[in-house]
Design an enzyme around this catalytic site. Structure first.
Site, PDB file in Angstrom:
ATOM      1  N   CYS A  35     -33.150   8.300  52.750  1.00  0.00           N
ATOM      2  CA  CYS A  35     -32.462   6.959  52.149  1.00  0.00           C
ATOM      3  C   CYS A  35     -32.190   7.353  50.583  1.00  0.00           C
ATOM      4  CB  CYS A  35     -33.214   6.007  52.356  1.00  0.00           C
ATOM      5  SG  CYS A  35     -33.720   5.303  54.059  1.00  0.00           S
ATOM      6  N   HIS A  82     -18.155  -3.017  55.980  1.00  0.00           N
ATOM      7  CA  HIS A  82     -17.356  -1.588  55.581  1.00  0.00           C
ATOM      8  C   HIS A  82     -17.297  -1.465  54.048  1.00  0.00           C
ATOM      9  CE1 HIS A  82     -16.061  -1.747  59.702  1.00  0.00           C
ATOM     10  NE2 HIS A  82     -15.961  -0.583  59.554  1.00  0.00           N
ATOM     11  N   GLU A 129     -31.416  -3.425  61.384  1.00  0.00           N
ATOM     12  CA  GLU A 129     -30.540  -1.835  60.957  1.00  0.00           C
ATOM     13  C   GLU A 129     -30.286  -1.098  62.197  1.00  0.00           C
ATOM     14  OE1 GLU A 129     -32.421   0.287  57.783  1.00  0.00           O
ATOM     15  OE2 GLU A 129     -32.301  -1.263  56.292  1.00  0.00           O
TER      16      GLU A 129
END
Length: 144
Positions: A35, A82, A129
């Site tokens: 991450c 996005h 997620e």
């Protein structure tokens, strides 16, 4: 009067990176693993927002869905879809809050809770997620 719970689901795709600028690259990698990659990574998120309230006597609704959809479009979809969260949302910029699922749930809670009409209460925000990881926040420790 009894409460009825209504959940609306919003889907968005976004990227993020876990990073503390005051830490070395090695420390970031140690704590955050993949991450912490420099360019971040993305998810196809699912956000569940649950509101509660009594049924309106005239409409038999907790909240008008058009109103709720407008709030969620502005506060969730248009803000995140996005986008790279570290760049699109000042609160998640480098050196600010890390855009974890947990932090996203709290952030969305704070954005939505004050926009609901009188008598409608935010019950829970769930950020998923992927199929194996989600977080839920109920604001029980918030002073609103």
């Amino acid at each position: 009067m009894s409460q009825v719970f209504l959940t609306r689901v919003v889907r968005f795709s976004a990227a993020h990176r876990y990073h503390r600028p005051e830490w070395s690259a090695a420390r970031n990698q140690e704590v955050f693993g993949p991450c912490a990659n420099e360019h971040g990574h993305g998810h196809n998120y699912t956000c569940h927002v649950t509101v509660a309230g009594p049924l309106d006597a005239e409409t038999a609704m907790v909240i008008n869905l058009t109103q709720l959809d407008g709030i969620l479009r502005e506060e969730v979809f248009e803000r995140f879809d996005h986008r790279h969260l570290n760049y699109a949302v000042p609160e998640f910029a480098d050196g600010q809050q890390i855009p974890t699922g947990e932090a996203l749930a709290v952030y969305i809670w704070k954005r939505v809770v004050g926009r609901l009409p009188k008598g409608v209460h935010l019950h829970r925000v769930r950020i998923q997620e992927d199929p194996n990881l989600y977080v839920e926040y109920d604001g029980s420790h918030e002073s609103t």
